[in-house]
Design a protein around this motif. Structure first.
Motif, PDB file in Angstrom:
ATOM      1  N   VAL A 106       0.840  -1.205   0.000  1.00 57.97           N
ATOM      2  CA  VAL A 106       0.000   0.000   0.000  1.00 57.97           C
ATOM      3  C   VAL A 106       0.874   1.254   0.000  1.00 57.97           C
ATOM      4  CG1 VAL A 106      -1.664   1.339   1.351  1.00 57.97           C
ATOM      5  CG2 VAL A 106      -1.964  -1.133   1.085  1.00 57.97           C
ATOM      6  N   LEU A 107       1.928   1.236   0.797  1.00 58.45           N
ATOM      7  CA  LEU A 107       2.833   2.380   0.852  1.00 58.45           C
ATOM      8  C   LEU A 107       3.508   2.609  -0.501  1.00 58.45           C
ATOM      9  CD1 LEU A 107       4.136   4.529   2.674  1.00 58.45           C
ATOM     10  CD2 LEU A 107       5.927   2.868   3.227  1.00 58.45           C
ATOM     11  N   ALA A 108       3.925   1.521  -1.150  1.00 57.74           N
ATOM     12  CA  ALA A 108       4.566   1.644  -2.459  1.00 57.74           C
ATOM     13  C   ALA A 108       3.587   2.172  -3.503  1.00 57.74           C
ATOM     14  CB  ALA A 108       5.128   0.291  -2.894  1.00 57.74           C
ATOM     15  N   VAL A 109       2.354   1.676  -3.483  1.00 63.78           N
ATOM     16  CA  VAL A 109       1.344   2.146  -4.433  1.00 63.78           C
ATOM     17  C   VAL A 109       1.058   3.629  -4.213  1.00 63.78           C
ATOM     18  CG1 VAL A 109      -1.082   1.944  -5.106  1.00 63.78           C
ATOM     19  CG2 VAL A 109       0.294  -0.115  -4.766  1.00 63.78           C
ATOM     20  N   PHE A 110       0.976   4.038  -2.959  1.00 67.32           N
ATOM     21  CA  PHE A 110       0.770   5.459  -2.663  1.00 67.32           C
ATOM     22  C   PHE A 110       1.916   6.298  -3.223  1.00 67.32           C
ATOM     23  CE2 PHE A 110       1.835   9.074   0.062  1.00 67.32           C
ATOM     24  CZ  PHE A 110       0.673   9.829  -0.049  1.00 67.32           C
ATOM     25  N   ALA A 111       3.151   5.819  -3.045  1.00 67.55           N
ATOM     26  CA  ALA A 111       4.312   6.549  -3.556  1.00 67.55           C
ATOM     27  C   ALA A 111       4.268   6.656  -5.079  1.00 67.55           C
ATOM     28  CB  ALA A 111       5.600   5.855  -3.111  1.00 67.55           C
ATOM     29  N   VAL A 112       3.844   5.590  -5.735  1.00 70.66           N
ATOM     30  CA  VAL A 112       3.752   5.612  -7.200  1.00 70.66           C
ATOM     31  C   VAL A 112       2.692   6.617  -7.648  1.00 70.66           C
ATOM     32  CG1 VAL A 112       3.147   4.253  -9.235  1.00 70.66           C
ATOM     33  CG2 VAL A 112       4.589   3.253  -7.451  1.00 70.66           C
ATOM     34  N   ARG A 113       1.541   6.579  -7.024  1.00 78.93           N
ATOM     35  CA  ARG A 113       0.463   7.502  -7.392  1.00 78.93           C
ATOM     36  C   ARG A 113       0.862   8.952  -7.134  1.00 78.93           C
ATOM     37  NH1 ARG A 113      -4.743   5.498  -7.961  1.00 78.93           N
ATOM     38  NH2 ARG A 113      -5.573   7.453  -7.144  1.00 78.93           N
ATOM     39  N   ARG A 114       1.676   9.151  -6.121  1.00 80.28           N
ATOM     40  CA  ARG A 114       2.041  10.519  -5.738  1.00 80.28           C
ATOM     41  C   ARG A 114       3.244  11.051  -6.509  1.00 80.28           C
ATOM     42  NH1 ARG A 114       3.130  14.906  -5.020  1.00 80.28           N
ATOM     43  NH2 ARG A 114       3.031  16.239  -3.168  1.00 80.28           N
ATOM     44  N   TRP A 115       4.242  10.194  -6.779  1.00 79.14           N
ATOM     45  CA  TRP A 115       5.503  10.723  -7.294  1.00 79.14           C
ATOM     46  C   TRP A 115       5.979  10.111  -8.608  1.00 79.14           C
ATOM     47  CZ3 TRP A 115       5.764   9.593  -1.752  1.00 79.14           C
ATOM     48  CH2 TRP A 115       5.647  10.749  -0.971  1.00 79.14           C
ATOM     49  N   PHE A 116       5.292   9.109  -9.132  1.00 78.06           N
ATOM     50  CA  PHE A 116       5.787   8.497 -10.367  1.00 78.06           C
ATOM     51  C   PHE A 116       5.772   9.514 -11.502  1.00 78.06           C
ATOM     52  CE2 PHE A 116       5.710   5.897 -14.199  1.00 78.06           C
ATOM     53  CZ  PHE A 116       6.683   4.953 -13.909  1.00 78.06           C
ATOM     54  N   ARG A 117       6.867   9.556 -12.246  1.00 77.42           N
ATOM     55  CA  ARG A 117       7.011  10.508 -13.347  1.00 77.42           C
ATOM     56  C   ARG A 117       6.886   9.768 -14.679  1.00 77.42           C
ATOM     57  NH1 ARG A 117       9.307  15.374 -11.534  1.00 77.42           N
ATOM     58  NH2 ARG A 117       9.814  15.890 -13.694  1.00 77.42           N
ATOM     59  N   TRP A 118       6.083  10.318 -15.562  1.00 76.54           N
ATOM     60  CA  TRP A 118       5.840   9.696 -16.859  1.00 76.54           C
ATOM     61  C   TRP A 118       6.709  10.297 -17.959  1.00 76.54           C
ATOM     62  CZ3 TRP A 118       2.754   5.479 -16.913  1.00 76.54           C
ATOM     63  CH2 TRP A 118       1.941   5.289 -15.793  1.00 76.54           C
ATOM     64  N   GLU A 119       7.390  11.382 -17.651  1.00 77.83           N
ATOM     65  CA  GLU A 119       8.264  12.027 -18.618  1.00 77.83           C
ATOM     66  C   GLU A 119       9.661  12.148 -18.027  1.00 77.83           C
ATOM     67  OE1 GLU A 119       6.706  15.675 -20.136  1.00 77.83           O
ATOM     68  OE2 GLU A 119       4.629  14.973 -20.055  1.00 77.83           O
ATOM     69  N   PRO A 120      10.681  12.283 -18.867  1.00 76.94           N
ATOM     70  CA  PRO A 120      12.054  12.398 -18.362  1.00 76.94           C
ATOM     71  C   PRO A 120      12.211  13.584 -17.422  1.00 76.94           C
ATOM     72  CG  PRO A 120      12.047  12.015 -20.724  1.00 76.94           C
ATOM     73  CD  PRO A 120      10.626  12.281 -20.336  1.00 76.94           C
ATOM     74  N   ARG A 121      13.057  13.403 -16.425  1.00 75.82           N
ATOM     75  CA  ARG A 121      13.369  14.500 -15.518  1.00 75.82           C
ATOM     76  C   ARG A 121      14.221  15.535 -16.236  1.00 75.82           C
ATOM     77  NH1 ARG A 121      12.975  13.618  -9.948  1.00 75.82           N
ATOM     78  NH2 ARG A 121      12.069  11.600  -9.391  1.00 75.82           N
ATOM     79  N   ARG A 122      13.953  16.779 -15.981  1.00 76.70           N
ATOM     80  CA  ARG A 122      14.716  17.864 -16.610  1.00 76.70           C
ATOM     81  C   ARG A 122      15.625  18.536 -15.589  1.00 76.70           C
ATOM     82  NH1 ARG A 122      14.258  16.228 -21.667  1.00 76.70           N
ATOM     83  NH2 ARG A 122      12.081  16.064 -22.328  1.00 76.70           N
TER      84      ARG A 122
END
Length: 263
Positions: free
Chosen positions: A247-263
């Motif tokens: 659950v903690l990992a899923v929350f982190a993904v929903r909150r911080w996962f990036r779909w585009e390259p970091r700039r």
């Protein structure tokens, strides 16, 4: 599978994820580093555990070489064939703008992540089953006393490692750094989750801390399924810990996962 409504083909989530998984499997087969990590490392690591087992008083903890090596082999497969491979896969696909392009189509976010993870998860599942069978034969292990616990532990481990991989990818900037960011969890899990050293042989306070590590409940359930020594309370505690980390990992993904390259 797809359906046709008034001449328009409608795809289902399953068909979309299956198509994505096939494409991801093809790409995985072309990546030598990922193949080595997924197929060979988990097969070699249990040998070192067996060597270390000769120096331990396993009998005093109610264990033997087989009940140490087999859960460790499952843990290595989850860490290297699923977690480590998926971290690199998610990051590289993001940097190549693959994830961004996929979001412009029919695929939903959860379908993209699940479809991308499916080849590694299935690889880990098959590898765990083969390792369990091999360890049972080579180490003369009897049939598991509570197979449902081992199956539950394996399934929880597959889901947990996929979720942790996506969460780790959220913190990883480039494909090169994806070789480094999984290392903390890999090292902590190998040393503290009962893979190299059973928690029964650790000091009580240290063992209590190690019980809270992400992979510990998986190893505990798999081992408990074979030994039959895991009480209902201990099994529920292990399941709760694994679910909490998921659950903690899923929350982190929903909150911080990036779909585009970091700039």
């Amino acid at each position: 599978m797809s359906t046709v409504v008034k001449g328009v083909a409608l795809t289902t989530p399953l068909s979309r994820m299956t198509a994505l998984a096939r494409a991801e499997l093809t790409l995985l087969g072309r990546t030598r580093g990922a193949l080595v990590a997924a197929l060979f490392v988990p097969l070699v690591m249990p040998v070192s555990v067996r060597s270390a087992a000769e120096e331990m008083d396993l009998a005093g903890a109610g264990l033997n070489t087989g009940t140490l090596v087999l859960p460790a082999a499952v843990g290595f497969s989850l860490l290297f064939a699923v977690y480590s491979v998926l971290v690199g896969s998610f990051v590289v696909r993001r940097e190549e703008l693959v994830l961004k392009r996929l979001r412009t189509g029919e695929l939903r976010d959860v379908e993209i992540l699940a479809g991308s993870a499916l080849p590694a998860v299935l690889t880990g599942l098959v590898q765990c089953l083969l390792l369990a069978a091999g360890c049972s034969v080579l180490l003369d292990l009897s049939a598991p006393s509570a197979p449902q616990l081992s199956v539950l532990g394996l399934l929880l481990g597959l889901v947990l490692c996929a979720a942790l991989a996506a969460a780790t990818a959220s913190l990883t900037r480039t494909g090169e750094s994806a070789q480094v960011t999984p290392m903390p969890l890999l090292l902590v899990s190998m040393m503290g989750s009962g893979m190299f050293v059973p928690l029964e042989l650790l000091p009580d306070k240290l063992a209590s801390v190690c019980e809270l590590l992400p992979l510990t409940p998986v190893v505990t359930l798999v081992r408990g399924g074979w030994t039959g020594d895991l009480s209902g309370y201990e099994a529920l505690g292990a399941v709760a810990t694994a679910v909490a980390w998921t659950v903690l990992a899923v929350f982190a993904v929903r909150r911080w996962f990036r779909w585009e390259p970091r700039r």
